[in-house]
Design a protein around this motif. Structure first.
Motif, PDB file in Angstrom:
ATOM      1  N   ILE A 131       0.805  -0.929  -0.023  1.00  0.00           N
ATOM      2  CA  ILE A 131       0.077   0.155  -0.118  1.00  0.00           C
ATOM      3  C   ILE A 131       0.833   1.176  -0.271  1.00  0.00           C
ATOM      4  O   ILE A 131       1.656   1.418   0.980  1.00  0.00           O
ATOM      5  CB  ILE A 131      -1.077  -0.015   1.294  1.00  0.00           C
ATOM      6  CG1 ILE A 131      -1.825  -1.324   1.306  1.00  0.00           C
ATOM      7  CG2 ILE A 131      -1.823   1.239   1.294  1.00  0.00           C
ATOM      8  CD1 ILE A 131      -2.676  -1.358   2.360  1.00  0.00           C
ATOM      9  N   VAL A 132       0.551   2.219  -1.007  1.00  0.00           N
ATOM     10  CA  VAL A 132       1.363   3.342  -1.149  1.00  0.00           C
ATOM     11  C   VAL A 132       0.541   4.680  -0.446  1.00  0.00           C
ATOM     12  O   VAL A 132       1.328   5.356   0.310  1.00  0.00           O
ATOM     13  CB  VAL A 132       1.503   3.868  -2.495  1.00  0.00           C
ATOM     14  CG1 VAL A 132       2.363   5.047  -2.733  1.00  0.00           C
ATOM     15  CG2 VAL A 132       2.582   2.773  -3.309  1.00  0.00           C
ATOM     16  N   GLU A 133      -0.772   4.459  -0.344  1.00  0.00           N
ATOM     17  CA  GLU A 133      -1.739   5.276   0.150  1.00  0.00           C
ATOM     18  C   GLU A 133      -3.068   4.780   0.375  1.00  0.00           C
ATOM     19  O   GLU A 133      -3.395   3.837  -0.347  1.00  0.00           O
ATOM     20  CB  GLU A 133      -1.584   6.733  -0.947  1.00  0.00           C
ATOM     21  CG  GLU A 133      -2.277   7.639  -0.420  1.00  0.00           C
ATOM     22  CD  GLU A 133      -2.387   9.100  -1.237  1.00  0.00           C
ATOM     23  OE1 GLU A 133      -2.602  10.299  -0.966  1.00  0.00           O
ATOM     24  OE2 GLU A 133      -2.117   8.688  -2.520  1.00  0.00           O
ATOM     25  N   CYS A 134      -3.642   5.263   1.384  1.00  0.00           N
ATOM     26  CA  CYS A 134      -4.937   5.028   1.613  1.00  0.00           C
ATOM     27  C   CYS A 134      -5.703   6.057   1.806  1.00  0.00           C
ATOM     28  O   CYS A 134      -5.405   7.085   2.585  1.00  0.00           O
ATOM     29  CB  CYS A 134      -4.801   4.186   2.995  1.00  0.00           C
ATOM     30  SG  CYS A 134      -6.470   3.821   3.565  1.00  0.00           S
ATOM     31  N   LEU A 135      -7.087   6.110   1.395  1.00  0.00           N
ATOM     32  CA  LEU A 135      -7.886   7.183   1.521  1.00  0.00           C
ATOM     33  C   LEU A 135      -9.387   6.651   2.044  1.00  0.00           C
ATOM     34  O   LEU A 135      -9.900   5.899   1.090  1.00  0.00           O
ATOM     35  CB  LEU A 135      -8.117   8.213   0.151  1.00  0.00           C
ATOM     36  CG  LEU A 135      -9.206   9.295   0.234  1.00  0.00           C
ATOM     37  CD1 LEU A 135      -8.768  10.261   1.279  1.00  0.00           C
ATOM     38  CD2 LEU A 135      -9.515   9.758  -1.142  1.00  0.00           C
ATOM     39  N   PRO A 136      -9.577   6.743   3.064  1.00  0.00           N
ATOM     40  CA  PRO A 136     -10.928   6.650   3.686  1.00  0.00           C
ATOM     41  C   PRO A 136     -12.074   7.370   3.004  1.00  0.00           C
ATOM     42  O   PRO A 136     -11.873   8.500   3.277  1.00  0.00           O
ATOM     43  CB  PRO A 136     -10.905   6.354   5.299  1.00  0.00           C
ATOM     44  CG  PRO A 136      -9.346   6.678   5.805  1.00  0.00           C
ATOM     45  CD  PRO A 136      -8.827   7.500   4.400  1.00  0.00           C
ATOM     46  N   VAL A 137     -13.069   6.769   2.675  1.00  0.00           N
ATOM     47  CA  VAL A 137     -14.232   7.411   2.035  1.00  0.00           C
ATOM     48  C   VAL A 137     -15.640   7.044   2.951  1.00  0.00           C
ATOM     49  O   VAL A 137     -15.918   6.177   2.975  1.00  0.00           O
ATOM     50  CB  VAL A 137     -14.550   7.200   0.517  1.00  0.00           C
ATOM     51  CG1 VAL A 137     -15.726   8.045   0.239  1.00  0.00           C
ATOM     52  CG2 VAL A 137     -13.407   7.523  -0.028  1.00  0.00           C
TER      53      VAL A 137
END
Length: 384
Positions: free
Chosen positions: A51-57
């Motif tokens: 995982i490079v980046e995580c964005l919770p929506v």
């Protein structure tokens, strides 16, 4: 203390042909995925399986609870507190009732305080049982969820006897409780506590001897106490970093100052396994607290006489309690009417979720499931 895992910069290996270089992939985990524990969408940017980046929506479950509170009487609004953390309903109602009582200056009968503590701690136990069973299911084990839900069903059976409902209880009231315990329930509760105490030891024996569980939790999702405090995280998440902060002790309410068994449960490593240890330890604490309340239970009424519709004096209060996932608090402004002029709820799951993108950077996709599950979120408390 181990620091948060740093951001991992993915470098293209030298000497690899362009057509063989792995490209980044955007993966939507949820909102329908069972391991997101509700309608949460995680937009993951991946390099391979890392995982490079995580964005919770968030926002798929938003129902406007706080505006509903403002358009209901103080007594009528408490039913909607059930819709926030819907696996720890009694604790939500308790926080709402305490904020209302502080706003309207209502005194609660002593027997009601003991009964409130008993059902509040049972609600905490029910929430931890849901977490433990579903978390182990996330990690590939099926037996724990059967054991945990077997014991949770017995708690819900008692809740149904107390208030007529297994899920949306609507049991607390400003000034006390809706009803006293029905005849025979106290002896049933004592028998359940004796059985469940032995079952908790069985959970530990089954789970901690499993090398797959240990491999997927020890040293995974690590953060320290400084990071937790900076993010406003409390509850088992904070205590798993070694900080013995518990609102039942540090900002005591109800009868907790009288309970000698009330000692915060902590762990030291700040990883997923430490969070498991804290929650399992809190199950044992629930047993001790309920036993002590039963031993000291006084007689008398369970509700102050305030009427179904009452007006609070112009006031402004914030009242937090120790929920199953951290601090649950209600902020209310009264202008002298029968309903709050403004109402705001602090949900622990919302605050705890903030840390997820930091914990996931540089980890594998499989770790995303183990880390998210260890946080223990409920989307009703995130979206509200």
């Amino acid at each position: 203390m181990t620091e948060v895992q740093p951001y991992v910069e993915i470098q293209t290996p030298q000497g690899v042909e362009d057509e063989l270089v792995t490209e980044e992939l955007i993966l939507n985990l949820g909102p329908q995925h069972p391991s997101t524990h509700g309608v949460l969408r995680l937009v993951l940017r991946l390099h391979g399986e890392r995982i490079v980046e995580c964005l919770p929506v968030m926002g798929y479950l938003h129902r406007g609870l706080e505006k509903i509170y403002e358009n209901r009487t103080y007594e009528g609004g408490i039913r909607y507190a059930d819709q926030a953390d819907y696996v720890a309903v009694m604790l939500n109602e308790w926080a709402y009732a305490l904020a209302t009582e502080a706003c309207a200056e209502i005194e609660v009968p002593r027997r009601a305080e003991f009964l409130r503590t008993i059902v509040g701690e049972l609600s905490r136990a029910s929430a931890h049982l849901v977490w433990l069973g579903t978390y182990l299911l996330d990690l590939g084990a099926t037996t724990p969820i059967l054991w945990c839900f077997r014991d949770r069903e017995q708690i819900l059976d008692m809740f149904e006897e107390i208030c007529g409902s297994r899920f949306n209880h609507n049991y607390y009231r400003p000034g006390g409780l809706l009803y006293d315990f029905p005849p025979g329930l106290l002896s049933k509760l004592e028998r359940f506590i004796d059985r469940w105490e032995k079952n908790i030891d069985e959970y530990r024996e089954l789970i901690e001897g499993n090398e797959i569980f240990l491999e997927r939790t020890v040293g995974i999702g690590v953060f320290d106490s400084k990071t937790a405090i900076a993010y406003g995280i409390g509850g088992p998440m904070l205590r798993a970093t070694g900080v013995p902060h518990d609102l039942r002790v540090d900002r005591p309410y109800s009868i907790y100052p009288e309970l000698k068994s009330m000692k915060p449960v902590t762990a030291q490593d700040g990883d997923a396994f430490s969070r498991y240890q804290v929650r399992l330890g809190e199950m044992k604490l629930v047993v001790a607290l309920v036993r002590e309340c039963l031993d000291k239970l006084p007689g008398g009424p369970v509700r102050a006489r305030v009427g179904h519709v009452f007006k609070a004096k112009p006031n402004e209060v914030y009242f937090p309690i120790e929920g199953a996932k951290g601090e649950i608090g209600y902020y209310m402004i009264s202008k002298g009417g029968p309903n709050p002029f403004r109402a705001k709820m602090r949900g622990a799951s919302f605050c705890n979720l903030q840390l997820l993108p930091t914990l996931l950077r540089g980890r594998l996709v499989a770790d995303a499931i183990a880390i998210l599950g260890s946080i223990d979120i409920v989307l009703g408390e995130v979206d509200r």
